[in-house]
Design an enzyme around this catalytic site. Sequence first.
Site, mmCIF file in Angstrom:
data_model
loop_
_atom_site.group_PDB
_atom_site.id
_atom_site.type_symbol
_atom_site.label_atom_id
_atom_site.label_comp_id
_atom_site.label_asym_id
_atom_site.label_seq_id
_atom_site.Cartn_x
_atom_site.Cartn_y
_atom_site.Cartn_z
ATOM 1 N N SER A 97 0.831 -1.203 0.000
ATOM 2 C CA SER A 97 0.000 0.000 0.000
ATOM 3 C C SER A 97 0.876 1.268 0.000
ATOM 4 O O SER A 97 1.693 1.446 -0.887
ATOM 5 C CB SER A 97 -0.955 -0.058 1.200
ATOM 6 O OG SER A 97 -1.912 0.964 1.138
ATOM 7 N N ASP A 193 -9.775 -4.995 -4.560
ATOM 8 C CA ASP A 193 -9.155 -4.209 -3.495
ATOM 9 C C ASP A 193 -10.128 -3.093 -3.137
ATOM 10 O O ASP A 193 -10.526 -2.311 -3.995
ATOM 11 C CB ASP A 193 -7.821 -3.641 -4.015
ATOM 12 C CG ASP A 193 -7.026 -2.890 -2.954
ATOM 13 O OD1 ASP A 193 -7.626 -2.300 -2.048
ATOM 14 O OD2 ASP A 193 -5.781 -2.876 -3.060
ATOM 15 N N HIS A 223 -7.044 -5.959 -0.109
ATOM 16 C CA HIS A 223 -5.963 -4.974 -0.031
ATOM 17 C C HIS A 223 -4.732 -5.462 0.759
ATOM 18 O O HIS A 223 -3.609 -5.330 0.306
ATOM 19 C CB HIS A 223 -6.475 -3.661 0.565
ATOM 20 C CG HIS A 223 -5.441 -2.588 0.577
ATOM 21 N ND1 HIS A 223 -4.867 -2.091 -0.585
ATOM 22 C CD2 HIS A 223 -4.827 -1.936 1.602
ATOM 23 C CE1 HIS A 223 -3.966 -1.173 -0.273
ATOM 24 N NE2 HIS A 223 -3.916 -1.063 1.038
#
Length: 251
Positions: A97, A193, A223
Amino acid sequence: MQETYQVMKGAEPFKIEGFRVGVLVSHGFTGTTQSMRPLGKAFADAGYTVCGVRLKGHGTHYEDMEQSTYEDWIASIEEGYQWLKERCDSIFVVGLSMGGTLALYMAQHHPEISGIVTINAAVDVPEMEPVKHMEERYIDAIGSDIKKPDVVELAYEKTPVASVKQILELMKQVKLDLPRVACPALIMASTEDHVVPPENSNLIYDQIGSDQKTFLELKNSYHVATLDNDQQQIIEESLTFMKQNAVFSHD
C-alpha cells in the site's frame, strides 16, 4: 508537552541480520509492521538481512499519526535504508500500500537500489480527495481489508483527516516521478481491493522507467494481501525476484 505513545504489541519495528543482501520492508497507511512480519520472517529465513520499519506515527495511536507528515514517513524509511546500507552490498525495498508508494519514492531517489516489490501500491486514489475538505477530525478506519476469514490487520480504528492530506501529497509527488524509477520492479495487485483501486498498479507498471518489470495479479486477496490467501505466492515471487537481481560483492 507532546504526549508519548506506547507502541502497540505486534507493531514493533524489526531487524534481522543475515548475508550482505538487504531487504527494507514497509507497511502501509494507518497499518503496522504486523502486516509485513510474515514476509520479513520468510526473507530472513532465506538468509537476507531484513529491516521492517515502523513509519512515524504508526503503531501507536491515531492521535500520534495525526501529528506526523509524509516527510516523517520518508525519514522513517530512509533511516531503515541507512541501517541496511551499513551492512549490505545490495538492497531491495518491499512495500504494501503506502509502503509500496514509499518503495517507489526510494527507487526515484536511490538509483542504486537493486529492485522494488510493490503490493497494492497507491499513487492515485480519487476517493480520498473529498476527505481533505471535511470538517471532521477523523474518519472511519481503512484497515483490515482481508478476504481470508478470521485474519485481522493490526491497524488504527480511525483515520485522521490531517493524515489523508499527507498521503495525498506523497502520492502526487511519487506519481509525477514514476518515469524516474529505473531499477527492476515486481508490481503485484489484488484483482479486488476495497482501499486502493487496482488500476494504480497498472499505472505504475506503465509509467515507471524500468526496463525490467513484471506485473502479477493476486487473485485471491483483498488490499492487505500480505496477510491474505496469496501470502505464500507473494513470498515466493519476491524471493525469486530478489535472487535474480541481487548483487553480491566479491571482496
